[in-house]
Enzyme design. Structure first.
Site, short mmCIF file in Angstrom:
data_model
loop_
_atom_site.label_atom_id
_atom_site.label_comp_id
_atom_site.label_asym_id
_atom_site.label_seq_id
_atom_site.Cartn_x
_atom_site.Cartn_y
_atom_site.Cartn_z
CE LYS A 82 117.63 94.93 40.29
NZ LYS A 82 116.60 95.82 39.64
CG ASP A 114 117.87 99.18 40.41
OD1 ASP A 114 118.68 100.17 40.08
OD2 ASP A 114 117.46 98.33 39.43
CE LYS A 146 119.50 101.08 36.59
NZ LYS A 146 118.48 100.23 37.09
CG ASP A 194 116.51 115.70 39.64
OD1 ASP A 194 116.85 116.85 39.28
OD2 ASP A 194 115.38 115.20 39.44
CG ASN A 245 118.10 120.42 47.28
OD1 ASN A 245 118.62 120.45 48.38
ND2 ASN A 245 116.91 120.47 47.06
CB THR A 283 124.49 95.13 31.39
OG1 THR A 283 123.20 95.20 32.02
CG2 THR A 283 125.53 95.35 32.60
NE ARG A 341 114.80 90.20 32.03
CZ ARG A 341 115.25 90.96 30.94
NH1 ARG A 341 114.82 91.05 29.55
NH2 ARG A 341 116.54 91.75 30.88
#
Length: 237
Positions: A32, A59, A61, A64, A67, A123, A215
Protein backbone atom coordinates in the site's frame (compact mmCIF):
# COMPACT_ATOMS: atom_id res chain seq x y z
CA UNK A 1 -2.70 -15.93 2.26
CA UNK A 2 0.06 -13.79 0.76
CA UNK A 3 -2.48 -12.45 -1.75
CA UNK A 4 -4.76 -11.33 1.11
CA UNK A 5 -2.08 -9.44 3.03
CA UNK A 6 -1.39 -5.82 2.06
CA UNK A 7 1.64 -4.26 3.72
CA UNK A 8 1.32 -0.51 4.25
CA UNK A 9 4.57 1.27 3.34
CA UNK A 10 3.76 4.19 5.64
CA UNK A 11 7.09 6.00 5.45
CA UNK A 12 8.65 8.71 3.30
CA UNK A 13 12.10 7.14 3.49
CA UNK A 14 12.85 5.86 0.00
CA UNK A 15 15.70 3.61 1.15
CA UNK A 16 13.49 2.06 3.82
CA UNK A 17 10.72 1.45 1.28
CA UNK A 18 13.20 -0.23 -1.05
CA UNK A 19 14.57 -2.38 1.78
CA UNK A 20 11.12 -3.32 3.13
CA UNK A 21 9.66 -4.25 -0.24
CA UNK A 22 12.77 -6.23 -1.18
CA UNK A 23 12.80 -8.02 2.17
CA UNK A 24 9.12 -8.97 2.00
CA UNK A 25 8.79 -9.62 -1.73
CA UNK A 26 8.77 -13.42 -1.47
CA UNK A 27 5.93 -13.62 1.07
CA UNK A 28 3.79 -10.55 0.33
CA UNK A 29 1.85 -9.89 -2.87
CA UNK A 30 0.53 -6.38 -2.17
CA UNK A 31 1.98 -3.09 -0.97
CA UNK A 32 0.00 0.00 0.00
CA UNK A 33 1.34 3.39 -1.03
CA UNK A 34 -0.17 6.25 0.96
CA UNK A 35 0.68 9.95 0.99
CA UNK A 36 3.99 9.43 2.77
CA UNK A 37 5.32 6.90 0.29
CA UNK A 38 3.79 8.62 -2.72
CA UNK A 39 5.34 11.98 -1.76
CA UNK A 40 8.75 10.30 -1.81
CA UNK A 41 8.38 7.92 -4.77
CA UNK A 42 5.90 9.66 -7.08
CA UNK A 43 4.63 8.05 -10.25
CA UNK A 44 8.10 6.62 -10.92
CA UNK A 45 7.23 3.97 -8.35
CA UNK A 46 4.67 2.27 -10.58
CA UNK A 47 6.99 0.75 -13.20
CA UNK A 48 9.37 -0.31 -10.41
CA UNK A 49 6.60 -2.13 -8.52
CA UNK A 50 5.37 -3.67 -11.75
CA UNK A 51 8.80 -4.91 -12.80
CA UNK A 52 9.19 -6.63 -9.46
CA UNK A 53 5.78 -8.28 -9.63
CA UNK A 54 4.14 -6.31 -6.83
CA UNK A 55 0.50 -5.22 -6.80
CA UNK A 56 -0.01 -1.65 -5.62
CA UNK A 57 -2.84 -0.26 -3.52
CA UNK A 58 -2.89 3.53 -4.01
CA UNK A 59 -4.21 4.77 -0.67
CA UNK A 60 -4.74 8.48 -1.33
CA UNK A 61 -8.39 8.53 -0.16
CA UNK A 62 -9.60 10.87 -2.90
CA UNK A 63 -12.40 13.20 -1.77
CA UNK A 64 -13.30 16.09 -4.04
CA UNK A 65 -15.81 17.12 -6.69
CA UNK A 66 -16.63 14.37 -9.21
CA UNK A 67 -14.56 15.85 -12.06
CA UNK A 68 -11.43 16.13 -9.93
CA UNK A 69 -11.68 12.63 -8.47
CA UNK A 70 -12.44 11.16 -11.89
CA UNK A 71 -9.32 12.82 -13.30
CA UNK A 72 -7.09 11.63 -10.47
CA UNK A 73 -8.43 8.07 -10.47
CA UNK A 74 -7.96 7.94 -14.25
CA UNK A 75 -4.35 9.08 -13.85
CA UNK A 76 -3.62 6.44 -11.20
CA UNK A 77 -5.23 3.79 -13.41
CA UNK A 78 -3.04 4.70 -16.38
CA UNK A 79 0.04 4.53 -14.17
CA UNK A 80 -0.81 0.95 -13.25
CA UNK A 81 -2.50 1.09 -9.84
CA UNK A 82 -4.19 -2.21 -9.01
CA UNK A 83 -6.36 -0.83 -6.20
CA UNK A 84 -7.49 2.75 -5.54
CA UNK A 85 -9.61 4.21 -2.76
CA UNK A 86 -11.77 7.29 -2.20
CA UNK A 87 -13.99 8.49 0.62
CA UNK A 88 -17.48 7.09 0.10
CA UNK A 89 -18.80 10.18 1.87
CA UNK A 90 -17.86 12.07 -1.30
CA UNK A 91 -21.17 10.80 -2.64
CA UNK A 92 -22.70 8.71 -5.39
CA UNK A 93 -21.80 11.03 -8.30
CA UNK A 94 -18.17 11.26 -7.25
CA UNK A 95 -17.78 7.49 -6.96
CA UNK A 96 -19.65 6.84 -10.20
CA UNK A 97 -17.44 9.34 -12.04
CA UNK A 98 -14.37 7.58 -10.65
CA UNK A 99 -15.66 4.22 -11.91
CA UNK A 100 -16.31 5.57 -15.41
CA UNK A 101 -12.89 7.21 -15.51
CA UNK A 102 -11.04 4.09 -14.33
CA UNK A 103 -12.85 1.91 -16.86
CA UNK A 104 -12.14 4.32 -19.69
CA UNK A 105 -8.47 4.65 -18.75
CA UNK A 106 -8.01 0.88 -18.53
CA UNK A 107 -9.73 0.33 -21.88
CA UNK A 108 -7.64 3.04 -23.56
CA UNK A 109 -4.40 1.67 -22.09
CA UNK A 110 -5.22 -1.99 -22.57
CA UNK A 111 -4.65 -2.78 -18.90
CA UNK A 112 -6.87 -4.49 -16.29
CA UNK A 113 -9.42 -2.37 -14.48
CA UNK A 114 -8.30 -1.46 -10.96
CA UNK A 115 -10.21 -2.42 -7.85
CA UNK A 116 -12.02 0.70 -6.64
CA UNK A 117 -12.89 1.02 -2.96
CA UNK A 118 -14.97 3.41 -0.92
CA UNK A 119 -13.58 4.33 2.50
CA UNK A 120 -16.39 4.12 5.07
CA UNK A 121 -15.57 5.19 8.64
CA UNK A 122 -11.92 5.31 9.71
CA UNK A 123 -10.89 2.58 12.14
CA UNK A 124 -9.51 5.21 14.55
CA UNK A 125 -13.13 6.24 15.31
CA UNK A 126 -15.26 4.33 17.80
CA UNK A 127 -19.00 4.63 18.49
CA UNK A 128 -18.53 7.40 21.06
CA UNK A 129 -16.34 9.46 18.75
CA UNK A 130 -18.72 8.92 15.85
CA UNK A 131 -21.72 10.15 17.83
CA UNK A 132 -19.82 13.16 19.20
CA UNK A 133 -18.33 14.32 15.91
CA UNK A 134 -20.58 13.33 13.01
CA UNK A 135 -24.05 14.40 14.10
CA UNK A 136 -25.61 11.38 12.42
CA UNK A 137 -28.91 9.81 13.43
CA UNK A 138 -27.42 6.42 12.53
CA UNK A 139 -25.23 4.23 14.68
CA UNK A 140 -21.68 3.79 13.41
CA UNK A 141 -22.28 0.33 11.94
CA UNK A 142 -25.44 1.50 10.20
CA UNK A 143 -23.50 4.38 8.64
CA UNK A 144 -20.82 1.99 7.42
CA UNK A 145 -23.44 -0.21 5.79
CA UNK A 146 -25.16 2.81 4.23
CA UNK A 147 -21.88 3.98 2.69
CA UNK A 148 -21.12 0.45 1.48
CA UNK A 149 -24.48 0.25 -0.28
CA UNK A 150 -23.89 3.69 -1.82
CA UNK A 151 -20.46 2.62 -3.08
CA UNK A 152 -21.90 -0.56 -4.55
CA UNK A 153 -24.68 1.33 -6.32
CA UNK A 154 -22.07 3.69 -7.80
CA UNK A 155 -20.16 0.75 -9.30
CA UNK A 156 -17.29 0.39 -6.87
CA UNK A 157 -15.86 -3.06 -6.19
CA UNK A 158 -15.86 -2.85 -2.43
CA UNK A 159 -15.12 -0.81 0.65
CA UNK A 160 -12.50 -0.18 3.29
CA UNK A 161 -14.04 -0.94 6.67
CA UNK A 162 -13.25 -2.31 10.08
CA UNK A 163 -13.36 -6.11 10.33
CA UNK A 164 -16.08 -5.60 12.94
CA UNK A 165 -18.48 -4.51 10.17
CA UNK A 166 -17.82 -7.32 7.68
CA UNK A 167 -20.92 -9.34 8.54
CA UNK A 168 -23.45 -6.50 8.18
CA UNK A 169 -21.76 -5.38 4.95
CA UNK A 170 -22.03 -8.92 3.57
CA UNK A 171 -25.73 -9.07 4.49
CA UNK A 172 -26.38 -5.77 2.72
CA UNK A 173 -24.08 -6.07 -0.30
CA UNK A 174 -23.49 -9.80 -0.89
CA UNK A 175 -20.42 -12.00 -0.90
CA UNK A 176 -18.96 -10.65 -4.16
CA UNK A 177 -18.53 -7.15 -2.75
CA UNK A 178 -14.97 -6.78 -1.47
CA UNK A 179 -14.16 -5.78 2.09
CA UNK A 180 -10.63 -4.53 2.75
CA UNK A 181 -9.87 -4.24 6.45
CA UNK A 182 -7.34 -2.00 8.18
CA UNK A 183 -7.43 -1.91 11.98
CA UNK A 184 -5.55 -5.21 12.14
CA UNK A 185 -3.45 -5.77 15.23
CA UNK A 186 -1.87 -9.10 16.20
CA UNK A 187 -2.17 -9.88 19.90
CA UNK A 188 1.53 -9.08 20.30
CA UNK A 189 1.26 -5.60 18.73
CA UNK A 190 0.42 -2.21 20.24
CA UNK A 191 -3.03 -1.03 19.02
CA UNK A 192 -1.78 2.56 18.75
CA UNK A 193 -4.51 4.97 17.63
CA UNK A 194 -6.73 2.23 16.22
CA UNK A 195 -10.10 1.65 17.93
CA UNK A 196 -12.19 -0.83 15.92
CA UNK A 197 -9.66 -3.64 15.60
CA UNK A 198 -9.28 -7.41 15.42
CA UNK A 199 -6.41 -9.83 15.05
CA UNK A 200 -5.44 -11.11 11.58
CA UNK A 201 -7.08 -14.48 12.26
CA UNK A 202 -10.32 -12.88 13.43
CA UNK A 203 -10.49 -10.67 10.33
CA UNK A 204 -10.01 -13.65 8.00
CA UNK A 205 -12.54 -15.72 9.95
CA UNK A 206 -15.06 -12.89 9.67
CA UNK A 207 -14.60 -12.94 5.88
CA UNK A 208 -12.14 -10.15 5.03
CA UNK A 209 -10.97 -10.28 1.40
CA UNK A 210 -7.78 -8.36 2.23
CA UNK A 211 -6.20 -7.16 5.45
CA UNK A 212 -3.93 -4.11 5.66
CA UNK A 213 -1.07 -4.13 8.15
CA UNK A 214 1.44 -1.33 8.59
CA UNK A 215 3.18 -0.57 11.86
CA UNK A 216 3.23 -4.13 13.31
CA UNK A 217 5.36 -5.10 10.30
CA UNK A 218 7.32 -2.06 9.19
CA UNK A 219 8.21 -0.94 12.73
CA UNK A 220 9.13 -4.44 13.88
CA UNK A 221 12.73 -5.26 14.71
CA UNK A 222 12.45 -8.03 12.12
CA UNK A 223 9.76 -7.11 9.54
CA UNK A 224 10.13 -10.41 7.70
CA UNK A 225 9.51 -12.44 10.85
CA UNK A 226 6.57 -10.18 11.78
CA UNK A 227 4.99 -10.69 8.37
CA UNK A 228 5.48 -14.45 8.64
CA UNK A 229 3.82 -14.48 12.07
CA UNK A 230 0.85 -12.56 10.68
CA UNK A 231 0.52 -14.93 7.73
CA UNK A 232 0.61 -17.86 10.14
CA UNK A 233 -2.16 -16.23 12.18
CA UNK A 234 -4.20 -15.72 9.01
CA UNK A 235 -3.83 -19.43 8.26
CA UNK A 236 -5.00 -20.31 11.75
CA UNK A 237 -1.63 -21.69 12.80
Amino acid sequence: MKDKLIVALDTDDGEEINWLSGTLMDIVGWFKMGFQAFSELGIEAFPWFDQNGYKVFVDLKFHDIPNTVARDVGTMTKQGAHMINMHASGGFEMMQAARFSADEASDDSGIPKPILLGVTILTSIDETGFQQNFGSERQLTDQVVYLAQLAQAAGLDGVVASPLEIEPIRKACGNNFLVVTPGIRPKWADPGDQRRITTPAEAINRGADFIVVGRPIIEAEDPLEAARKILDEMRGM
